[in-house]
Scaffold this motif. Structure first.
Motif, mmCIF file in Angstrom:
data_model
loop_
_atom_site.group_PDB
_atom_site.id
_atom_site.type_symbol
_atom_site.label_atom_id
_atom_site.label_comp_id
_atom_site.label_asym_id
_atom_site.label_seq_id
_atom_site.Cartn_x
_atom_site.Cartn_y
_atom_site.Cartn_z
ATOM 1 N N ALA A 169 3.233 3.239 3.111
ATOM 2 C CA ALA A 169 4.626 3.276 3.546
ATOM 3 C C ALA A 169 5.552 3.258 2.338
ATOM 4 C CB ALA A 169 4.921 2.076 4.441
ATOM 5 N N GLN A 170 6.816 3.568 2.590
ATOM 6 C CA GLN A 170 7.840 3.371 1.568
ATOM 7 C C GLN A 170 8.084 1.865 1.438
ATOM 8 O OE1 GLN A 170 11.303 5.760 2.488
ATOM 9 N NE2 GLN A 170 10.023 7.462 3.184
ATOM 10 N N THR A 171 8.905 1.488 0.473
ATOM 11 C CA THR A 171 9.148 0.061 0.263
ATOM 12 C C THR A 171 10.519 -0.176 -0.357
ATOM 13 O OG1 THR A 171 8.276 -1.969 -0.741
ATOM 14 C CG2 THR A 171 8.062 0.066 -2.028
ATOM 15 N N HIS A 174 2.421 10.120 10.679
ATOM 16 C CA HIS A 174 2.796 8.755 10.309
ATOM 17 C C HIS A 174 4.276 8.711 9.947
ATOM 18 C CE1 HIS A 174 2.324 10.248 6.168
ATOM 19 N NE2 HIS A 174 2.982 9.174 5.762
ATOM 20 N N GLU A 175 4.845 7.505 10.049
ATOM 21 C CA GLU A 175 6.246 7.259 9.738
ATOM 22 C C GLU A 175 6.377 5.930 9.005
ATOM 23 O OE1 GLU A 175 8.864 8.783 13.364
ATOM 24 O OE2 GLU A 175 7.109 7.647 14.042
ATOM 25 N N ILE A 194 7.681 -0.856 7.490
ATOM 26 C CA ILE A 194 6.616 -0.860 8.490
ATOM 27 C C ILE A 194 5.960 0.515 8.507
ATOM 28 C CG2 ILE A 194 6.110 -1.035 10.963
ATOM 29 C CD1 ILE A 194 8.576 -2.922 11.148
ATOM 30 N N LEU A 195 4.639 0.550 8.462
ATOM 31 C CA LEU A 195 3.905 1.812 8.520
ATOM 32 C C LEU A 195 3.392 2.038 9.941
ATOM 33 C CD1 LEU A 195 2.555 4.275 7.122
ATOM 34 C CD2 LEU A 195 0.587 2.775 6.647
ATOM 35 N N HIS A 196 3.757 3.178 10.519
ATOM 36 C CA HIS A 196 3.250 3.579 11.832
ATOM 37 C C HIS A 196 2.381 4.816 11.656
ATOM 38 C CE1 HIS A 196 4.026 5.922 15.798
ATOM 39 N NE2 HIS A 196 2.921 5.201 15.917
ATOM 40 N N VAL A 240 1.122 -1.238 10.496
ATOM 41 C CA VAL A 240 0.715 -2.140 9.410
ATOM 42 C C VAL A 240 1.985 -2.734 8.824
ATOM 43 C CG1 VAL A 240 -0.624 -2.413 7.294
ATOM 44 C CG2 VAL A 240 -1.210 -0.582 8.916
ATOM 45 N N ILE A 241 2.005 -4.070 8.696
ATOM 46 C CA ILE A 241 3.247 -4.728 8.268
ATOM 47 C C ILE A 241 2.972 -5.785 7.199
ATOM 48 C CG2 ILE A 241 4.313 -4.353 10.534
ATOM 49 C CD1 ILE A 241 3.399 -7.876 9.553
#
Length: 343
Positions: free
Chosen positions: A115-117, A139-140, A157-159, A174-175
């Motif tokens: 994910a971004q951060t 994914h998002e 948050i990674l979806h 994933v969080i």
């Protein structure tokens, strides 16, 4: 010619039998604790984890950590590595590339996403998946919607959505929620905001999927009894924390701080996966803290044992992480209706 058609018939029967046989699907989550590369990123606060930094983080230590994390994932699979592995405290995709291609995990052919951060140090959440068991769709990356101006910058948050059969979709989140640094109560609002954001995302999946299959995993920096989990994420109907009740478990948590164990890492599922879903189900009693002996060392300060870390303070230990991994097993069906399965 008769032999050929006989062989073809046998292969067809075998394929159908395999399709009807329930298949295991293990899910793992692991906070790998400060997994940085050795290169200074001028846009983030990662100076500690460079050869010239306070921790003297060099290539020898970096490659040792790659092997250590690979060892944990491999051991967690027992006879087969997990189909899905959620990770947090990863600095960038180059680490994921090295982990999946330059360690024994390369034999498992994992693919990865991150994910971004907004974390000042640049750490993020990530997902490893075996593409023959989870066919990637999309994914998002979702930022947290905070309710106050002064808040903790944190990981997105990674979806990830993928197919577990040609016609059945599994959604994964994933969080890594905002930390307790600066005080548990002082930072509580930020974790509640993160939980509210995540709940909205989960509700969107539950309402829009014709058959929703949802797994949320991560380091919540809160226990199942804290407000972010108890009052926001799991209090409304629809979601169940597989680690909500850990009575009698040794150790009684995934993280130890000042002699006290806390269950900060969770796997949460939608309730249909507890027995109603005809294709994908949680195996009752399989949610556990992965705790082989090699993940522990003696706790000389607070007695007993603690996780064997890469660093203890600023002292290099060469271990694994300050968290223990968690596991949950699922089965891919199809499952017969209850009245038929009893006959």
């Amino acid at each position: 010619m008769i032999r050929f058609f006989s062989l073809l018939l046998l292969l067809t029967i075998h394929e159908k039998a395999c399709a009807q046989t329930p298949r295991p699907f293990r899910v793992m989550f692991y906070n790998v604790e400060n997994f940085f590369d050795v290169i200074d990123n001028p846009e983030t606060d990662d100076d500690e984890f460079t050869p010239e930094g306070l921790r003297h983080w060099h290539y020898g230590r970096y490659y040792h950590k790659l092997k250590q994390i690979s060892k944990v994932i491999t051991a967690a699979g027992e006879w087969d590595t997990p189909a899905i592995v959620g990770l947090c405290e990863i600095e960038n995709d180059s680490i994921l590339d090295h982990l999946t291609r330059r360690t024994p995990l390369r034999r498992q052919e994992y693919k990865y996403l991150s994910a971004q951060t907004n974390d000042p140090r640049g750490t993020r959440v990530a997902l490893l998946y075996q593409r023959d068991r989870f066919r990637y769709l999309h994914h998002e990356s979702h930022s947290i919607r905070f309710s106050r101006k002064k808040h903790k910058e944190t990981r997105h948050i990674l979806h990830v959505a993928g197919q577990i059969t040609p016609s059945d979709t599994l959604d994964l989140f994933v969080i890594h929620f905002p930390s307790r640094y600066g005080g548990e109560k002082e930072s509580e609002r930020d974790r509640m905001d993160a939980a509210t954001t995540l709940r909205h995302l989960a509700d969107s999946i539950l309402s829009h999927r014709q058959t929703a299959r949802l797994i949320i995993m991560g380091d919540f920096n809160d226990t199942p009894q804290d407000k972010s989990l108890k009052n926001i994420l799991t209090r409304p109907k629809g979601l169940t924390n597989l680690f909500a009740s850990r009575n009698g478990l040794q150790p009684p948590g995934t993280h130890k701080y000042q002699g006290r164990w806390s269950q900060l890492d969770q796997i949460i599922v939608n309730e249909d996966l507890l027995g109603k879903d005809p294709v994908f189900r949680f195996q009752e009693g399989s949610a556990l803290i992965f705790q082989p002996r090699f993940l522990f060392t003696n706790d000389k300060t607070w007695r007993g044992q603690r996780p064997f870390r890469t660093y203890h303070g600023y002292r290099y230990e060469g271990g694994f992480s300050d968290h223990l991994p968690i596991l949950a097993d699922f089965t891919i069906g199809p499952f017969l209706p209850k009245e038929h399965s009893e006959n």
